[in-house]
Design a protein around this motif. Structure first.
Motif, PDB file in Angstrom:
ATOM      1  N   UNK A  38       0.945  -3.440   8.548  1.00 21.30           N
ATOM      2  CA  UNK A  38       2.164  -2.909   7.957  1.00 21.30           C
ATOM      3  C   UNK A  38       2.518  -3.722   6.721  1.00 21.30           C
ATOM      4  N   UNK A  39       3.306  -3.103   5.837  1.00 18.57           N
ATOM      5  CA  UNK A  39       3.767  -3.848   4.682  1.00 18.57           C
ATOM      6  C   UNK A  39       4.685  -3.038   3.792  1.00 18.57           C
ATOM      7  N   UNK A  40       5.396  -3.772   2.908  1.00 20.99           N
ATOM      8  CA  UNK A  40       6.324  -3.177   1.958  1.00 20.99           C
ATOM      9  C   UNK A  40       5.821  -3.427   0.545  1.00 20.99           C
ATOM     10  N   UNK A  41       6.075  -2.494  -0.330  1.00 21.56           N
ATOM     11  CA  UNK A  41       5.827  -2.711  -1.750  1.00 21.56           C
ATOM     12  C   UNK A  41       6.955  -2.080  -2.543  1.00 21.56           C
ATOM     13  N   UNK A  42       7.306  -2.719  -3.635  1.00 24.71           N
ATOM     14  CA  UNK A  42       8.386  -2.227  -4.482  1.00 24.71           C
ATOM     15  C   UNK A  42       7.951  -0.960  -5.190  1.00 24.71           C
ATOM     16  N   UNK A  43       8.835   0.022  -5.229  1.00 24.94           N
ATOM     17  CA  UNK A  43       8.542   1.269  -5.928  1.00 24.94           C
ATOM     18  C   UNK A  43       9.066   1.157  -7.359  1.00 24.94           C
ATOM     19  N   UNK A  44       8.161   1.332  -8.315  1.00 27.51           N
ATOM     20  CA  UNK A  44       8.514   1.263  -9.734  1.00 27.51           C
ATOM     21  C   UNK A  44       8.432   2.671 -10.304  1.00 27.51           C
ATOM     22  N   UNK A  45       9.498   3.112 -10.929  1.00 27.96           N
ATOM     23  CA  UNK A  45       9.507   4.442 -11.537  1.00 27.96           C
ATOM     24  C   UNK A  45       8.505   4.465 -12.687  1.00 27.96           C
ATOM     25  N   UNK A  46       7.431   5.193 -12.490  1.00 28.42           N
ATOM     26  CA  UNK A  46       6.349   5.222 -13.477  1.00 28.42           C
ATOM     27  C   UNK A  46       5.559   6.507 -13.274  1.00 28.42           C
TER      28      UNK A  46
END
Length: 906
Positions: free
Chosen positions: A696-704
């Motif tokens: 499992x893991x999280x990643x930041x969502x960057x508007x791109x």
């Protein structure tokens, strides 16, 4: 007829191999009178002992010419028999062998005085030539007994004088050989079939046959074989006294060839016949051409060739070839002579006191400076270690010399280790990269590791955050007992330091907690149960120490609430991934789950620091902005409301180990800091990523938007059109704001250099992303360190779309892009030791592309820095890579194929 299966040799892409088993036989010792007449024979090893040390060389010949260089056995000391039992692999495959290929096998003796046929100190003990194909054009296999011709080197010719197999001898009256010999030959063939599994095995009957044959064979030998002749000083024992005619000796060399499931029959590639004109041209030449010259590599001499002609020798006439003997104990055991020398040189009672006043002269100072410039992966020679030890007092003022000094110490020697530990306190302050090197797996001494930790105490929390991932991994190399009920702080100065810093900074403690939790969760075969116990103890001691601090109970409860949040997201993510619903239904399922008040996500009170970025406090989720992505793992996008009123979108993924992506993002963040220190801001925007477990893991969502989407949306100059639409300026360069173009050019340069150094693979237009304000960045780091699933992948990903976004290859903006690349590459080369040490600390982190080849992980990164080149040459090399990639066709083809595959999957 019964079916018969076979294979052709031209399809056997397997290297020619042979196992040298042992040498059977004996000969009578030389008479003392012969030794008096020929005193040089006393120096030959086989004349001194019946089990003297010999070695064997094997070379492939065909058409009376060698096809390969000889391959030799390793050194082996014999006691009761000459047995090597070693497989040799020759640099040629069976598919390329001609029908007349044969193995020239020579057994070499050693004599300091040389002799007939000698190559340096090596003289031929005997030779034999073994054909690889029999009279039926089948490949020989299994064990073979080869007759040895004493004092002869195997010639390997088609009409060889040293054949391994002898024709059937006739009796003196012209009749066939006696029936006893025929029976022995027949039994040997049957034994070979039995050994290869062609005859069924019956244990009790096999033992009876073996004993009977052994007794019968010994009786036959004593009755039929004449006593072996003594070695003649002139080399050949002639037949019936005729000198020069070779005769097999009483020695037999037992070898084994590879066995295959089916017979291998010779087959060759048939070339088309040459045109008639070539025949006419050949017929006009009646003069025979001389045989072609063979050019051997440096240090390799042809068989029986001396160095007098000056060709291919080791530097001199008459010296012969230098024989290098392999010693298997080298690097495995200490050489007693070297150990004694080291103790004498480094002993305090000899010259330890005088070393304090030693000053290097100009020549020695240059040698020391060269040693100090070595990278962390460089191995010091014994001479270099002695030189460093000799001038250790002088080097205490050089901070870069400490790691080299520690490597030069023999820490098993208590006296030497005691002196070295005293020297550590006199050394000047070292840099962080050297402190990290001392915490690596190769440094085991507790005093050295404690010294490195003392240096880390001077780093602030922000700097420590850059290396925290590696410092948690370095706990594996500490002497921490996995037994329960034992405080890790007493065992490890590093664990004590990390815990003390983590409890005093919640941001540092947040990442420390999750890094440790992931190691506790790692139950893969590569991680031992002791490691899990160690990290479990570290986590327990951290929590115990945390509650002792002011506000520690709240911090501990915060960690618990974070874990609950991750568990809730993991639950819904796993359900969505396993369900076979459509994308719309999956999205609705997640929205309904997040909006359900029972899950306590709509409103989070009190505000909770987000694990991926503890500086952000979340107060709830925005269910209507939830999205499920269309991929194999179906990650979900969750948008959180923060205490400042802003929104923070993240991507949660289940079923994938994000530790490799986490490592790459950390290295990119570190490189950005290093470039900033050089006053080089390349507008890098590494998004945050955090592995919360091994799956499992999280990643930041960057508007791109991806380059592939831009390409599908805009026809002509897609990147330029996208940037102009979002940042229009009629007076700016290329019709957009100057700041936007500057950001795009700088970020392209930064990521091109960084992904080249890290060897990031699988680069296609779907993982090249662009933000509306011009920030270019990479995503998805599933392949690093040069690995790539696609063939002919370029070392630098510089697509045509990126260049078009700068206005083209001939514009001033592209020249500025290359200049930024050179500046970034030069700045990162100065800090290569820090980057290499970070990768060295991750060798046991169970990261896929490092785990594939842990010993060479740091070396692969080092190779991209080209430290063997000057700075100017390295920049020229990078420029050539960029120019070649700019005009290459293969990256364009790969991008188009990837686009077609993705369209087909959709």
């Amino acid at each position: 007829m019964e079916p018969f299966s076979f294979a052709s040799s031209d399809q056997l892409n397997f290297p020619v191999s042979i196992r040298i088993i042992n040498l059977d036989g004996a000969e009578a010792p030389l008479p003392f009178s012969t030794l008096l007449d020929h005193p040089e024979l006393r120096h030959i090893g086989s004349n001194q002992s019946p089990y003297s040390d010999l070695y064997v060389t094997v070379q492939v010949w065909a058409g009376s010419k060698p096809l390969t260089v000889p391959v030799q056995t390793a050194y082996k000391a014999f006691r009761n028999e000459r047995r090597w039992n070693e497989w040799l692999s020759l640099p040629v495959t069976y598919s390329t062998l001609p029908l007349n290929a044969r193995l020239a096998i020579t057994i070499w003796d050693v004599s300091p005085t040389g002799g007939e046929g000698a190559q340096g100190h090596a003289i031929p003990f005997g030779g034999t030539t073994l054909p690889l194909f029999d009279k039926h054009n089948q490949l020989y296999k299994g064990r073979q007994k080869c007759h040895v011709y004493r004092h002869r080197q195997a010639d390997g010719n088609d009409d060889t004088k040293t054949p391994a197999f002898l024709p059937r001898k006739k009796s003196r009256d012209g009749g066939p050989e006696d029936h006893e010999a025929d029976e022995l030959d027949r039994m040997e063939k049957l034994f070979k079939k039995h050994e290869m599994g062609e005859i069924p095995r019956v244990d009790w009957l096999d033992q009876l046959v073996f004993r009977g044959f052994e007794k019968r064979g010994l009786q036959s030998k004593t009755s039929r074989v004449a006593p072996p002749k003594a070695s003649r000083p002139d080399g050949d024992a002639g037949v019936d006294g005729a000198p020069g005619a070779p005769e097999p000796s009483a020695f037999l060399l037992n070898v084994e060839l590879p066995r295959f499931d089916f017979p291998v029959v010779f087959a060759d590639f048939e070339y088309p016949p040459p045109p008639v004109s070539s025949y006419l041209q050949a017929s006009t030449s009646s003069v025979l051409k001389p045989p072609p010259e063979m050019h051997f590599g440096p240090g390799i001499n042809p068989a029986g060739d001396d160095d007098d002609d000056g060709g291919g020798g080791d530097g001199g006439g008459g010296g012969g070839r230098l024989m290098r003997v392999y010693d298997p104990e080298v690097a495995a055991k200490d050489n007693p002579a070297e150990s004694k020398h080291r103790r004498l040189v480094r002993g305090q009672h000899r010259n330890g006191i005088l070393d304090k006043d030693l000053k290097p002269n100009a020549k020695v100072r240059d040698e020391l400076n060269t040693i100090m410039a070595y990278s962390p992966t460089h191995t010091l020679s014994p001479e270099e270690k002695d030189l460093i030890w000799k001038f250790r007092h002088h080097l205490t003022r050089n901070k870069k010399a400490l790691t080299k000094f520690v490597k030069s110490v023999n820490w098993q020697d208590q006296s030497e280790a005691r002196q070295a530990a005293q020297m550590l306190g006199k050394w000047t302050d070292i840099d962080v990269d050297d402190a990290l090197e001392l915490l690596g797996p190769t440094f085991d001494n507790a005093a050295v590791r404690a010294f490195a930790v003392d240096r880390l105490r001077k780093a602030d929390d922000q700097e420590l955050m850059l290396y925290l991932l590696q410092l948690v991994q370095a706990l594996k190399y500490e002497h921490i007992s996995p037994q329960s009920g034992h405080d890790v702080s007493q065992d490890s100065s590093l664990a004590r330091f990390l815990i003390s810093r983590a409890v005093n900074s919640f941001t540092l403690g947040n990442y420390f907690y999750w890094y440790v939790m992931v190691e506790c969760d790692d139950k893969s075969p590569e991680q031992s149960s002791d490691n899990q116990a160690i990290y479990g103890k570290v986590a327990y001691d951290y929590m115990t120490e945390l509650v002792k601090q002011p506000g520690g109970e709240e911090a501990r409860m915060t960690h618990k609430r974070q874990a609950e949040l991750i568990a809730i997201l993991s639950k819904i993510s796993g359900e969505v991934k396993e369900s076979g619903e459509s994308m719309a239904k999956r999205t609705e399922r997640v929205k309904h789950f997040l909006a359900d008040p029972k899950n306590e996500l709509v409103a989070i009170d009190p505000p909770l620091p987000l694990p991926i970025d503890p500086s952000v406090e979340i107060v709830g989720v925005v269910p209507e902005e939830t999205l499920v992505f269309k991929s194999s793992l179906h990650p979900i996008k969750v948008t959180f409301k923060t205490s400042t009123g802003r929104k923070y979108p993240i991507i949660f993924k289940t079923g994938d180990d994000l530790r490799q992506d986490q490592l790459v993002i950390q290295i990119i963040t570190l490189m950005d800091e290093l470039l900033q220190k050089e006053n080089l801001d390349l507008k890098l925007s590494p998004y945050k990523i955090l592995a919360t477990s091994t799956k499992d893991g999280l990643s930041q969502f960057v508007h791109s938007i991806s380059f592939q989407s831009i390409l599908n949306k805009y026809r002509n100059t897609p990147v330029l059109s996208y940037l102009r639409q979002n940042n229009p300026d009629s007076h700016g360069p290329l019709g957009m704001r100057k700041e936007t173009l500057d950001t795009f050019v700088k970020s392209c340069a930064g990521y091109c250099v960084i992904t080249y150094i890290l060897g990031v693979g699988d680069r296609h237009l779907d993982n090249l992303l662009l933000t509306p304000d011009g920030h270019f960045f990479h995503a998805d780091f599933g392949y690093i360190l040069g690995r790539d699933p696609k063939p002919f992948a370029p070392p630098v990903k510089l697509s045509k779309e990126m260049v078009d976004g700068m206005g083209g290859a001939g514009t001033e903006h592209f020249r500025q892009f290359k200049q930024y690349c050179f500046l970034a590459y030069s700045a990162l080369r100065k800090n290569c030791n820090l980057i290499l040490n970070l990768f060295t600390l991750m060798v046991h982190a169970n990261i896929p592309d490092i785990k594939a080849d842990p010993d060479n992980a740091a070396l692969k990164v080092k190779a991209r820095f080209h430290l063997e080149m000057s700075e100017e040459d390295a920049i020229r090399h990078l420029e050539r890579i960029i120019d070649v990639n700019l005009n290459a066709l293969m990256p364009v083809v790969i991008d188009r194929l990837h686009e077609l595959v993705q369209a087909f999957r959709a």
